[in-house]
Design an enzyme around this catalytic site. Structure first.
Site, PDB file in Angstrom:
ATOM      1  N   ASP A  97       0.819  -1.212   0.000  1.00  0.00           N
ATOM      2  CA  ASP A  97       0.000   0.000   0.000  1.00  0.00           C
ATOM      3  C   ASP A  97       0.855   1.265   0.000  1.00  0.00           C
ATOM      4  OD1 ASP A  97      -2.064   1.813   0.347  1.00  0.00           O
ATOM      5  OD2 ASP A  97      -2.174   1.495   2.508  1.00  0.00           O
ATOM      6  N   ASP A 284      -2.368   5.642  -5.021  1.00  0.00           N
ATOM      7  CA  ASP A 284      -2.598   4.680  -3.953  1.00  0.00           C
ATOM      8  C   ASP A 284      -2.826   3.280  -4.504  1.00  0.00           C
ATOM      9  OD1 ASP A 284      -3.286   3.309  -1.697  1.00  0.00           O
ATOM     10  OD2 ASP A 284      -5.038   4.517  -1.203  1.00  0.00           O
TER      11      ASP A 284
END
Length: 497
Positions: A97, A284
């Protein structure tokens, strides 16, 4: 002739190796194969992103430099990979992430959270390389947080072993947050300081321990749904077979996140207007959708026929304040200033024939004022878009009223017709270059026992209207191979192969 072909092949090989594109010739590259799981409607409905300011401010004093805390609940995550912690390695499925910084996994000391009993837990007593730390920590997660304490142990990622990586053993997980999660933990690839509590993130340690020779990592998602390989992360290089053409690089604009500046967004050939002067966007890898301001997502909903929420407040602004908004825009006033009368304690928009708005100090009246202010600012932008197209006032008001019926649902996702062939392209402007998404790229297909459902790949995310934030998740990253350049603080995008 054969000699010429051989020489040309050798020249191409040298060039690609010299540029770092051919990772197969570089031993200092760590390759992580991603696995994919399909979305389901329950997880999609619960997937949310949250932002909050680090310091309090009201809507009239917030500056573009105000730091935000970016939080999500990961319920819509599709891509995972396996890592090992300890000696011998204890295996965990984690989300890689770029929107966070921590490495955390459930602890064997997590006794009172049901979710911990449904996934792998770290057992320090079984590791020969464990080092006790013990400092407690709390990691924001959705509307709540997870609790635990720091530990240190060797961490295996692909073929690489990071020595004595500090990570979080989670001892308390939210019941509803994690019960349906399809992963054990999260490996953050963001910057130290975003949410890392001054702990050196995994990626930084890979560089410091010279596991990789180049301070970059690249992210590729396979668009072929029939392929066994869902995607790859390459630490220390990039694979030229994963992209076409050259990357367009843009600087990271704010420390803390992989955040860049993007320009105007187009629906087909039509400008949406709000980001003409630039908007921040966080890149992201840990979220499935593209999130953005309601002002633009409402225009997208209208253009692609997505389901929306009807707002009577929005329609009230058009009917009661539309004429004043129109006249102020024609006079050259910027949309941010048009609604000054509603958004402050002034009683009117400054036009004598418009309805007066009485402001009381009660909580309900202040809430009513804020709601009308938000819709006034959106309606002003929508009408300005129509003025730029040289539309009449009646057509502009009609368009604004139609948009008032297509507001994105703040608590869920927007369903659309699965027949996507007639839908327009949605194009982002990054580094003065166009990055279009075709309908099959931004439409998310979800299968369940009732059949196939199609959702818009765009979801609402609202922060201060003077700083409309975007989050470019997997719906964007599937279309564009992405390079995260740590040394030069820049991100590169190229068409994914």
């Amino acid at each position: 002739m054969r000699i010429k072909v051989l020489l040309a092949a050798i020249l191409i090989w040298d060039l690609t190796c010299g540029l770092g594109f051919n990772v197969y010739a570089d031993d200092n590259v760590v390759r992580i194969e991603l696995k994919k799981q399909s979305l389901d409607l329950n997880n999609v409905r619960g997937a949310r992103i949250y932002v909050k300011g680090l310091r309090g401010s009201n809507r009239n004093s917030a500056s573009s430099d105000e730091q935000i805390v970016y939080i999500k609940n990961y319920r819509d995550v599709q891509y995972f990979a396996e890592i090992g912690i300890g000696s011998p390695p204890q295996h965990f499925t984690v989300v890689f992430d770029t929107g966070s910084s921590n490495l955390w996994v459930p602890s064997s000391k997590c006794f009172f959270s049901i979710a911990c009993y449904l996934r792998s837990t770290y057992k320090s007593r079984l590791s020969n390389t464990y080092t006790k730390n013990g400092n407690s920590c709390k990691i924001p997660f959705g509307t709540g947080s997870v609790h635990g304490f720091f530990s240190q142990d060797d961490t295996k990622i692909g073929s690489a072993v990071i020595k004595q990586q500090v990570f979080t053993e989670v001892t308390k997980e939210g019941y509803f947050t994690f019960l349906r999660a399809r992963f054990d933990g999260v490996l953050g690839l963001g910057f130290q300081g975003a949410d890392s509590r001054n702990v050196t993130p995994v990626w930084n340690n890979m560089v410091l321990q010279k596991i990789v020779s180049k301070s970059i990592f690249s992210f590729w998602l396979n668009r072929d749904p029939t392929s066994r390989m869902a995607g790859e992360i390459l630490f220390g290089g990039m694979d030229w077979t994963h992209f076409r053409g050259l990357h367009t690089y843009v600087p990271v604009s704010k420390n803390g996140y992989w955040e860049i500046e993007i320009g105007d967004l187009f629906i087909g050939n039509n400008s949406t207007g709000l980001c003409m002067d630039g908007c921040p966007a966080i890149v992201d890898t840990g979220t499935a959708f593209i999130s953005g301001p309601t002002t633009i997502l409402t225009q997208i909903n209208h253009a692609i026929g997505a389901e929306g929420v009807v707002s009577s407040h929005c329609k009230t602004v058009v009917s009661e304040y539309g004429k004043a908004i129109w006249e102020r825009l024609l006079s050259g006033l910027h949309p941010d200033k048009v609604c000054h009368g509603i958004c402050t304690n002034n009683q009117t928009l400054g036009v004598s024939h418009e309805p007066r708005m009485r402001i009381r100090n009660s909580k309900s009246q202040r809430l009513e004022k804020d709601i009308l202010c938000n819709f006034c600012e959106m309606v002003a932008f929508w009408i300005q878009v129509e003025i730029r197209k040289e539309r009449s006032k009646d057509l502009a008001f009609k368009y604004a009223n139609q948009l008032c019926e297509k507001l994105p649902n703040p608590g869920g996702k927007s369903y659309i017709n699965c027949d996507v062939f007639s839908l327009p392209h949605i194009t982002f402007t990054i580094g003065n270059k166009s990055f279009p998404l075709s309908p099959d790229q931004y439409v998310i297909r979800v299968d369940d026992h009732q059949g196939v459902h199609c959702l818009s790949g765009f979801t609402a995310l609202n922060v201060h209207p003077q700083r409309p934030l975007w989050v470019l998740g997997d719906a964007f990253l599937r279309a564009y191979h992405t390079v995260f350049d740590f040394d030069n603080l820049q991100i590169g995008f190229a068409e994914s192969a």
